[in-house]
Design an enzyme around this catalytic site. Structure first.
Site: not given
Ligand code: URA
Length: 430
Positions: A88, A167, A174, A189, A193
């Site tokens: 990621h 999320d 947000r 967040s 995932k």
């Molecule tokens: N990417 C995400 O998935 N969440 C965040 O809060 C910031 C970047």
């Protein structure tokens, strides 16, 4: 937990506003009640702002992450015949690394389930880039995902609605309430995932610099340390690399232009920094999956990674041989002087690509497949007055002026002695 008499949103907000620690019970309740619509958006935005201002302890972040995972489904790859590893990136300009990386790692026998998002703002989205390939589709069922992981070894697709729905809702909130840059919220967040996705190993590419969320190495290290701890606590083998995002990656930012560059890397060429980062991340993914004996550089050189790329694109309806779309209009910006390119600013390039139509300002905007910026020199290279420095691509010529404006203070041409190279991989957190 519906209408739990032990809690109400104002009490939870008040605890965090007054710098208190939320209890496990408060966290479980507020995340669940928000997902079900019992806690209102304005209450969750007040809580998110209190978290941004006052922070969270490690225990609170862990519990918040677990509550977001519990809001949805968890995928299970245990039936696969090979181990899994994912990567990621926290997002950067010209960051096309997933495109060569996923097939490269798969060509070494480790399955890569890369559930991705679309870009918002100046950082591009992996799905937007791949959607520039004629026919390619981002949406797969969980069954298709598992079948493709077994048969091809690599999948890049849209994360389904069932994964961490808390999320999804909170991130959208947000985004419009100025509460994205809170380390506890970013860490929970991303990790909710990735843990729900079910990967066995995870490598985090935490970007540092003008084009990234985190502008300083200290902030990036704190985010990386928090995420690595969350992953390891959940039994996912997790490491993070801190990598430079003061300069954009490679020589292009956009959609089809970045696919073209990725295919060059898979063909054994491509810009040196893209190759270096792809190999560094591949080595970490392979080590996390217990295959540090393999050398990914060999798989780039012998065409195995390209073979997997072609299968991966075709399995999702794409034609790997189809010509990639080109923008209708181009505009060249030339070097103002002869000398060394001493700085190329990632944010300036990202904003220019975005203004040309490569990115979106709102979720519902449509991106242009051919739009983007191609630069003809990297920091440290010699440039000559009047020769092309950037080529801008878009379908609407009236976008050029604002893109050129974004680039105006985004680079310097000077004396070679004033060029101060920054390492691409700044640190490793494990
Ligand atoms: N990417 C995400 O998935 N969440 C965040 O809060 C910031 C970047």
């Amino acid at each position: 937990m519906a209408n739990d008499p032990r809690h109400d949103a104002v009490e939870v907000i008040g605890t965090k506003r007054d710098r208190g620690e939320l209890t496990d019970d408060q966290i479980d309740w507020v995340v669940d009640a928000y997902t079900r619509g019992e806690v209102a958006d304005e209450q969750m935005s007040a809580l998110a702002m209190a978290i941004l201002l006052n922070g969270m302890t490690r225990r609170e972040i862990g519990r918040w992450t677990a509550a977001m995972i519990a809001s949805g489904e968890r995928l299970d790859f245990s039936s696969l015949s090979r181990p899994t590893a994912d990567k990621h990136s926290t997002g950067g300009v010209g960051d096309k690394i997933t495109l060569p990386l996923a097939p490269l790692v798969a060509s070494c026998g480790v399955a890569v389930p890369q559930l991705s998002g679309r870009g918002l703002g100046h950082t591009g989205g992996t799905l937007d880039k791949l959607e520039s390939i004629p026919g390619w589709r981002a949406t797969l069922t969980n069954g298709d995902l598992l079948a493709q992981l077994e048969s091809v070894g690599a999948v890049v697709c849209a994360a389904g609605d069932g994964l961490a729905p808390a999320d999804k809702k909170l991130y959208a909130l947000r985004d419009v309430t100025g509460t994205v840059p809170a380390i506890p919220l970013i860490a929970s967040s991303i990790m909710s995932k990735k843990i729900a996705e079910g990967t066995g190993a995870l490598v985090l590419d935490v970007k540092v610099g003008t084009g990234a969320f985190m502008q300083t190495a200290d902030d990036a290290r704190e985010l990386a340390t928090t995420m690595v701890a969350l992953g390891q606590d959940a039994g996912v083998h997790t490491v993070a690399l801190l990598t430079d995002m003061s300069t954009p990656l490679g020589l292009s930012a956009g959609n089809a232009v970045e696919v073209r560059e990725s295919v060059e890397v898979l063909a054994g060429g491509g810009p040196a920094d893209v190759v270096e980062l792809t190999l560094a991340l591949a080595r970490e993914m392979l080590a996390g999956a217990g295959r540090s004996d393999l050398d990914p550089a060999e798989k780039l050189a012998d065409g195995s990674a390209m073979d997997v790329w072609r299968k991966m694109i075709a399995a999702q309806g794409g034609d790997p041989d189809a010509p990639l779309p080109s923008a209708r209009e181009t505009h060249v910006v030339t070097a103002p002087a002869t000398g060394t390119l001493t700085r190329l600013d990632a944010l300036a390039v990202g904003v220019a690509a975005w203004r040309l139509g490569a990115g979106r300002a709102r979720k519902e905007d449509i991106v242009q497949a051919g739009a983007g910026v191609v630069w003809h020199a990297r920091p440290g290279d010699t440039v000559r007055e009047g020769e092309p420095l950037f080529t801008l691509h878009t379908d609407d010529a009236d976008r050029f002026a604002r893109a050129v404006e974004a680039l105006e203070n985004g680079y310097d041409v000077g004396d070679a002695s004033s060029y101060d190279p920054v390492p691409l991989v700044i640190d490793r957190v494990s």
